[in-house]
Design an enzyme around this catalytic site. Structure first.
Site, PDB file in Angstrom:
ATOM      1  N   GLY A   1       0.766  -1.245   0.000  1.00 52.66           N
ATOM      2  CA  GLY A   1       0.000   0.000   0.000  1.00 52.66           C
ATOM      3  C   GLY A   1       0.795   1.292   0.000  1.00 52.66           C
ATOM      4  CB  SER A   2       4.282   2.268  -0.753  1.00 53.07           C
ATOM      5  OG  SER A   2       4.470   1.793  -2.062  1.00 53.07           O
TER       6      SER A   2
ATOM      7  CG  MET B   1      -1.482  -8.712  -5.782  1.00 55.10           C
ATOM      8  SD  MET B   1      -0.422  -7.859  -6.971  1.00 55.10           S
ATOM      9  CE  MET B   1       0.550  -9.241  -7.515  1.00 55.10           C
ATOM     10  NE  ARG B   2      -8.297 -12.275  -5.676  1.00 55.54           N
ATOM     11  CZ  ARG B   2      -8.834 -13.471  -5.454  1.00 55.54           C
ATOM     12  NH1 ARG B   2      -9.113 -14.263  -6.466  1.00 55.54           N
ATOM     13  NH2 ARG B   2      -9.080 -13.863  -4.228  1.00 55.54           N
TER      14      ARG B   2
ATOM     15  CG  HIS C   1       2.919  -3.214 -14.950  1.00 55.81           C
ATOM     16  ND1 HIS C   1       2.583  -4.377 -14.283  1.00 55.81           N
ATOM     17  CD2 HIS C   1       4.008  -3.512 -15.692  1.00 55.81           C
ATOM     18  CE1 HIS C   1       3.436  -5.330 -14.630  1.00 55.81           C
ATOM     19  NE2 HIS C   1       4.307  -4.833 -15.488  1.00 55.81           N
TER      20      HIS C   1
HETATM   21  C1  GRF Z   1       3.564  -1.337  -7.415  1.00 54.58           C
HETATM   22  O1  GRF Z   1       4.894  -1.546  -7.797  1.00 54.58           O
HETATM   23  C2  GRF Z   1       2.655  -1.305  -8.611  1.00 54.58           C
HETATM   24  O2  GRF Z   1       3.282  -0.860  -9.763  1.00 54.58           O
HETATM   25  C3  GRF Z   1       2.280  -2.768  -8.761  1.00 54.58           C
HETATM   26  O3  GRF Z   1       2.171  -3.245  -7.452  1.00 54.58           O
HETATM   27  C4  GRF Z   1       3.027  -2.509  -6.595  1.00 54.58           C
HETATM   28  C5  GRF Z   1       2.216  -2.056  -5.431  1.00 54.58           C
HETATM   29  O4  GRF Z   1       3.028  -1.465  -4.440  1.00 54.58           O
HETATM   30  N1  GRF Z   1       1.085  -2.914  -9.531  1.00 54.58           N
HETATM   31  P1  GRF Z   1       2.380  -0.837  -3.142  1.00 54.58           P
HETATM   32  O5  GRF Z   1       1.462  -1.906  -2.535  1.00 54.58           O
HETATM   33  O6  GRF Z   1       1.614   0.375  -3.560  1.00 54.58           O
HETATM   34  O7  GRF Z   1       3.516  -0.505  -2.222  1.00 54.58           O
END
Ligand code: GRF
Length: 172
Positions: free
Chosen positions: A12-13, A77-78, A94
């Site tokens: 969730g960053s 992740m879906r 991405h």
């Molecule tokens: C990010 O690198 C984004 O590009 C990918 O998943 C990661 C999520 O990172 N789809 P975070 O959970 O926001 O830290």
């Protein structure tokens, strides 16, 4: 007031970067996670952001009841089916220069392949993974002496810098 939903299943960053960016702006950010133990939920609680825990098979029902100006996938992740994608406007972030390195572990795969440049892509979501129309890309050099960790840090820095601004443009 404009409403933006962030969908995330993990760390969730990016979610936190979005919340910080819109803190004193007239935009309401909410969170949806499909996992009840995702770290991103802790961030939402700390930041005072409303969050929904919605199992994947209830996603379409959720969007029938709740309306947003934009939905942002940030580590969700879906793969969303068309019946869900028809209910709102979805974008995804991405960590590669699409169409290169679609799918999982894109940062590591780009690094291990000896690329000299990689980056990030923000794109509309369609039914095919990481294939929708590209909205924005930013590049990052991979220096010969860079470690994977340093490269990852650069990628996340770019994500956190650009994703909130792209969202702001799209909901304007
Ligand atoms: C990010 O690198 C984004 O590009 C990918 O998943 C990661 C999520 O990172 N789809 P975070 O959970 O926001 O830290």
């Amino acid at each position: 007031m404009k409403k933006v939903l962030v969908m995330a299943s993990g760390f969730g960053s990016n979610f936190e970067a979005i919340v910080e960016y819109f803190k004193n702006k007239d935009v309401c950010i909410e969170l949806l996670s499909d996992k009840n133990n995702a770290y991103v939920l802790k961030r939402a609680k700390r930041l005072g952001i409303k969050s929904y825990i919605i199992p994947f098979n209830e996603t379409s029902n959720f969007f029938l009841k709740h309306k947003f100006n934009l939905v942002v996938l940030a580590g969700y992740m879906r793969i969303l089916p068309k019946e869900v994608l028809n209910l709102a406007e979805f974008i995804n972030i991405h960590p590669s220069l699409l169409p290169k390195y679609k799918g999982l572990n894109a940062i590591k795969r780009a690094f291990m392949s000896g690329e000299k440049v990689s980056g990030i892509t923000i794109h509309y979501v369609n039914e095919e993974v990481d294939c929708g129309e590209i909205i924005f890309q930013a590049e990052c050099k991979i220096e010969p002496d860079m470690t994977l960790e340093e490269f990852e840090e650069q990628i996340h820095f770019l994500e956190h810098m650009h994703l909130p601004r792209v969202i702001e443009e799209l909901i304007k």
